[in-house]
Design a protein around this motif. Sequence first.
Motif, PDB file in Angstrom:
ATOM      1  N   ARG A  27     -19.447  26.837  29.244  1.00 23.15           N
ATOM      2  CA  ARG A  27     -18.408  26.396  28.314  1.00 23.15           C
ATOM      3  C   ARG A  27     -17.230  25.782  29.066  1.00 23.15           C
ATOM      4  O   ARG A  27     -16.683  24.752  28.669  1.00 23.15           O
ATOM      5  N   TRP A  28     -16.822  26.433  30.176  1.00 21.35           N
ATOM      6  CA  TRP A  28     -15.711  25.926  30.963  1.00 21.35           C
ATOM      7  C   TRP A  28     -16.049  24.552  31.534  1.00 21.35           C
ATOM      8  O   TRP A  28     -15.219  23.647  31.531  1.00 21.35           O
ATOM      9  N   GLN A  29     -17.265  24.379  32.006  1.00 22.95           N
ATOM     10  CA  GLN A  29     -17.693  23.095  32.561  1.00 22.95           C
ATOM     11  C   GLN A  29     -17.690  22.012  31.481  1.00 22.95           C
ATOM     12  O   GLN A  29     -17.263  20.885  31.720  1.00 22.95           O
ATOM     13  N   ALA A  30     -18.151  22.349  30.278  1.00 27.79           N
ATOM     14  CA  ALA A  30     -18.147  21.386  29.170  1.00 27.79           C
ATOM     15  C   ALA A  30     -16.715  21.007  28.804  1.00 27.79           C
ATOM     16  O   ALA A  30     -16.423  19.827  28.561  1.00 27.79           O
ATOM     17  N   ASP A  31     -15.804  21.989  28.761  1.00 29.28           N
ATOM     18  CA  ASP A  31     -14.395  21.707  28.476  1.00 29.28           C
ATOM     19  C   ASP A  31     -13.821  20.748  29.511  1.00 29.28           C
ATOM     20  O   ASP A  31     -13.102  19.808  29.177  1.00 29.28           O
ATOM     21  N   LYS A  32     -14.139  20.977  30.763  1.00 25.99           N
ATOM     22  CA  LYS A  32     -13.638  20.131  31.842  1.00 25.99           C
ATOM     23  C   LYS A  32     -14.199  18.715  31.734  1.00 25.99           C
ATOM     24  O   LYS A  32     -13.461  17.739  31.859  1.00 25.99           O
ATOM     25  N   GLU A  33     -15.494  18.592  31.480  1.00 26.96           N
ATOM     26  CA  GLU A  33     -16.124  17.274  31.375  1.00 26.96           C
ATOM     27  C   GLU A  33     -15.603  16.468  30.186  1.00 26.96           C
ATOM     28  O   GLU A  33     -15.503  15.248  30.249  1.00 26.96           O
ATOM     29  N   LEU A  34     -15.271  17.151  29.089  1.00 25.45           N
ATOM     30  CA  LEU A  34     -14.780  16.461  27.892  1.00 25.45           C
ATOM     31  C   LEU A  34     -13.271  16.242  27.920  1.00 25.45           C
ATOM     32  O   LEU A  34     -12.708  15.702  26.975  1.00 25.45           O
ATOM     33  N   GLY A  35     -12.599  16.693  28.978  1.00 20.84           N
ATOM     34  CA  GLY A  35     -11.165  16.457  29.103  1.00 20.84           C
ATOM     35  C   GLY A  35     -10.297  17.419  28.327  1.00 20.84           C
ATOM     36  O   GLY A  35      -9.113  17.152  28.106  1.00 20.84           O
ATOM     37  N   ARG A  36     -10.855  18.548  27.887  1.00 22.19           N
ATOM     38  CA  ARG A  36     -10.068  19.504  27.102  1.00 22.19           C
ATOM     39  C   ARG A  36      -9.150  20.370  27.956  1.00 22.19           C
ATOM     40  O   ARG A  36      -8.361  21.130  27.417  1.00 22.19           O
ATOM     41  N   THR A  37      -9.219  20.244  29.283  1.00 22.89           N
ATOM     42  CA  THR A  37      -8.356  21.029  30.163  1.00 22.89           C
ATOM     43  C   THR A  37      -7.242  20.177  30.770  1.00 22.89           C
ATOM     44  O   THR A  37      -6.457  20.681  31.557  1.00 22.89           O
ATOM     45  N   THR A  38      -7.145  18.913  30.391  1.00 21.37           N
ATOM     46  CA  THR A  38      -6.151  18.018  30.984  1.00 21.37           C
ATOM     47  C   THR A  38      -4.772  18.232  30.369  1.00 21.37           C
ATOM     48  O   THR A  38      -4.639  18.674  29.221  1.00 21.37           O
ATOM     49  N   ASP A  81     -14.209  11.835  24.787  1.00 23.26           N
ATOM     50  CA  ASP A  81     -13.367  12.214  25.910  1.00 23.26           C
ATOM     51  C   ASP A  81     -11.951  12.521  25.430  1.00 23.26           C
ATOM     52  O   ASP A  81     -11.223  11.616  25.013  1.00 23.26           O
ATOM     53  N   HIS A  82     -11.562  13.776  25.512  1.00 19.65           N
ATOM     54  CA  HIS A  82     -10.249  14.201  25.052  1.00 19.65           C
ATOM     55  C   HIS A  82      -9.129  13.650  25.926  1.00 19.65           C
ATOM     56  O   HIS A  82      -8.000  13.505  25.471  1.00 19.65           O
TER      57      HIS A  82
END
Length: 114
Positions: A27-38, A81-82
């Motif tokens: 889940r963390w990797q998916a969040d990072k790839e989709l830009g949800r942690t930026t 891409d968020h």
Amino acid sequence: MTYRVCPKHGLVPTNKRCCASRNQQRRWQADKELGRTTAHWKRLRATATHRAHSTCSRCGTAESDHDAGSKLTCDLIGGGDHSRATLDQVRVLCKRCHGHGDGGRRTRKKLGAK
């Protein structure tokens, strides 16, 4: 030795990985790839929530500290891409309304449809 509870495997030593930690890492990797942690997405969420006066854009439920079920989330219309999203592409939804929208996608994904 200390143990923790895994929903699938029961008691597991804390130094061993199991499905729960793998799922969390996925889940963390998916969040990072989709830009949800930026930082961009975090600022965009805060601005959209403020602009919506802390109410759900679908049902009008107001965010309240006393009601845990009314927590608001931000949804990127159309996904993607968020980190490249604009304010016009973000809608503020309560957990219930956000679940209704995502529930259909999840069901279609399980059935193999796009």
